[in-house]
Design a protein around this motif. Structure first.
Motif, PDB file in Angstrom:
ATOM      1  N   GLU A  76       0.731  -1.343  -0.018  1.00 14.53           N
ATOM      2  CA  GLU A  76       0.089  -0.064  -0.153  1.00 14.53           C
ATOM      3  C   GLU A  76       0.863   1.205  -0.054  1.00 14.53           C
ATOM      4  N   GLU A 110      -8.284   3.598  -0.780  1.00 10.80           N
ATOM      5  CA  GLU A 110      -7.098   2.558  -0.770  1.00 10.80           C
ATOM      6  C   GLU A 110      -6.082   2.934  -2.290  1.00 10.80           C
ATOM      7  N   GLY A 112      -2.682   1.048  -3.779  1.00 13.07           N
ATOM      8  CA  GLY A 112      -1.574   0.131  -3.435  1.00 13.07           C
ATOM      9  C   GLY A 112      -1.187  -0.765  -4.956  1.00 13.07           C
ATOM     10  N   HIS A 237     -11.980   2.211   4.603  1.00 11.62           N
ATOM     11  CA  HIS A 237     -10.650   3.017   5.233  1.00 11.62           C
ATOM     12  C   HIS A 237     -10.039   2.269   6.459  1.00 11.62           C
ATOM     13  N   ARG A 239      -9.277  -0.361   7.070  1.00 17.64           N
ATOM     14  CA  ARG A 239      -8.238  -1.338   6.876  1.00 17.64           C
ATOM     15  C   ARG A 239      -6.999  -0.883   6.203  1.00 17.64           C
ATOM     16  N   HIS A 240      -6.842   0.323   5.893  1.00 17.93           N
ATOM     17  CA  HIS A 240      -5.911   0.970   5.268  1.00 17.93           C
ATOM     18  C   HIS A 240      -5.401   2.300   6.083  1.00 17.93           C
ATOM     19  N   ASP A 241      -4.352   2.879   5.678  1.00 18.25           N
ATOM     20  CA  ASP A 241      -3.673   4.076   6.365  1.00 18.25           C
ATOM     21  C   ASP A 241      -2.975   4.907   5.583  1.00 18.25           C
ATOM     22  N   MET A 242      -3.953   5.370   4.502  1.00 23.83           N
ATOM     23  CA  MET A 242      -3.408   6.330   3.459  1.00 23.83           C
ATOM     24  C   MET A 242      -3.302   7.627   3.929  1.00 23.83           C
ATOM     25  N   CYS A 262      -8.554  10.377   3.986  1.00 19.39           N
ATOM     26  CA  CYS A 262      -7.220   9.805   4.532  1.00 19.39           C
ATOM     27  C   CYS A 262      -6.763  10.883   5.598  1.00 19.39           C
ATOM     28  N   GLN A 273       1.816  -2.411   6.533  1.00 23.29           N
ATOM     29  CA  GLN A 273       0.698  -2.922   5.797  1.00 23.29           C
ATOM     30  C   GLN A 273      -0.352  -3.513   7.046  1.00 23.29           C
ATOM     31  N   HIS A 275      -3.392  -4.683   5.186  1.00 26.07           N
ATOM     32  CA  HIS A 275      -4.291  -5.391   4.387  1.00 26.07           C
ATOM     33  C   HIS A 275      -3.658  -6.713   4.299  1.00 26.07           C
TER      34      HIS A 275
END
Length: 285
Positions: A76, A110, A112, A237, A239-242, A262, A273, A275
């Motif tokens: 990602e 997301e 990636g 969102h 599940r992610h860290d943008m 984000c 990560q 994900h």
């Protein structure tokens, strides 16, 4: 097993209403749709350079890249790591499909890429996350994954394989809500379609549609950029860290900034990560 590219005809820079209607229909019936020649090949080659640089940075640190099986990785990245982020997220077909399927207030959650290297094996059939209750109760898609290949795909590279129409499959016996039991595999194999996108093509799919990677027996990697987009309230969102810097955020056009979910930070830090695909045992045919 089917061997046909899953695409729909659309013009590159102004999809007609009919093509967007077709895209919606394909997403709800087949679980995947696509636009040929959406991007210039030279632009895709720049994306490939950024993907390669991001992979080399990520694989050199702990939790920078997550394994998806033998010689297969997911990374990602932050939008600032991709020079073409604005062009990707403002492309008329991408925007129109998001609005048509997810609503006017869709959320970009997301960014990636997946890379099967030479030696990558079959993945087990799976979906990318458990079915949301809104999908189960209302038969409504609440997220889309846009995939952009950065190479011209051929059979030896281990193309993506999808079982059309399985986005609605009951998951009561799926491990972790994502992995169907092996007694369902013959059905997926009968339905299976392999995709062979070329540089410039982009697809959209429901990540609930059952799919798997196939063996890469070539001598080259097959990176695929992934853009994840939600309907309001879908919650992916988490599940992610943008993140983006304040300076970069200020340069984004409203058409991107208003849809971006984000963190806005002073300084970017590398993504550890999140994900992961719990319980995914790779290398099973």
């Amino acid at each position: 097993m089917g061997q046909h590219d899953v695409t729909t005809e659309s013009t590159a820079f102004g999809p007609a209403d009919a093509s967007i209607a077709t895209a919606r229909s394909e997403l709800y019936t087949r679980g995947i749709t696509a636009c040929r020649g959406a991007f210039d090949v030279a632009w895709v080659d720049r994306v490939a350079e950024d993907v390669d640089a991001a992979f080399r940075e990520a694989v050199a640190r702990p939790d920078g890249a997550v394994g998806r099986g033998p010689q297969r990785y997911y990374v990602e990245i932050h939008p600032e790591q991709l020079r073409g982020f604005v062009e990707l997220t403002t492309h008329p077909w991408v925007v129109a499909v998001c609005r048509e399927v997810l609503g006017d207030d869709y959320r970009i959650v997301e960014l990636g890429f997946d890379t099967p290297f030479p030696g990558a094996a079959y993945q087990p059939w799976h979906r990318d996350f458990p079915m949301p209750e809104a999908t189960r109760r209302e038969r409504r898609l609440t997220s889309l994954a846009f995939n952009l290949t950065v190479v011209d795909t051929v059979e030896e590279m281990g193309p993506f394989e999808i079982a059309p129409g399985t986005q609605w499959d009951d998951d009561s016996d799926f491990a972790h809500g994502m992995f169907p039991p092996q007694d369902r595999y013959p059905r997926y194999a009968r339905r299976a379609v392999r995709t062979y996108p070329q540089r410039g093509d982009i697809s959209a799919r429901s990540a609930l549609t059952i799919h798997r990677g196939t063996p890469n027996v070539s001598g080259v990697a097959r990176p695929v950029l992934v853009l994840g987009v939600d309907a309001p309230g879908a919650g992916n969102h988490e599940r992610h860290d943008m993140a983006v810097t304040r300076e970069y955020h200020a340069t984004l056009p409203a058409a991107v900034r208003d849809h971006l979910t984000c963190r806005v930070v002073d300084v970017l830090t590398p993504i550890r990560q999140k994900h992961t695909i719990e319980g995914l045992v790779m290398g099973v045919e």
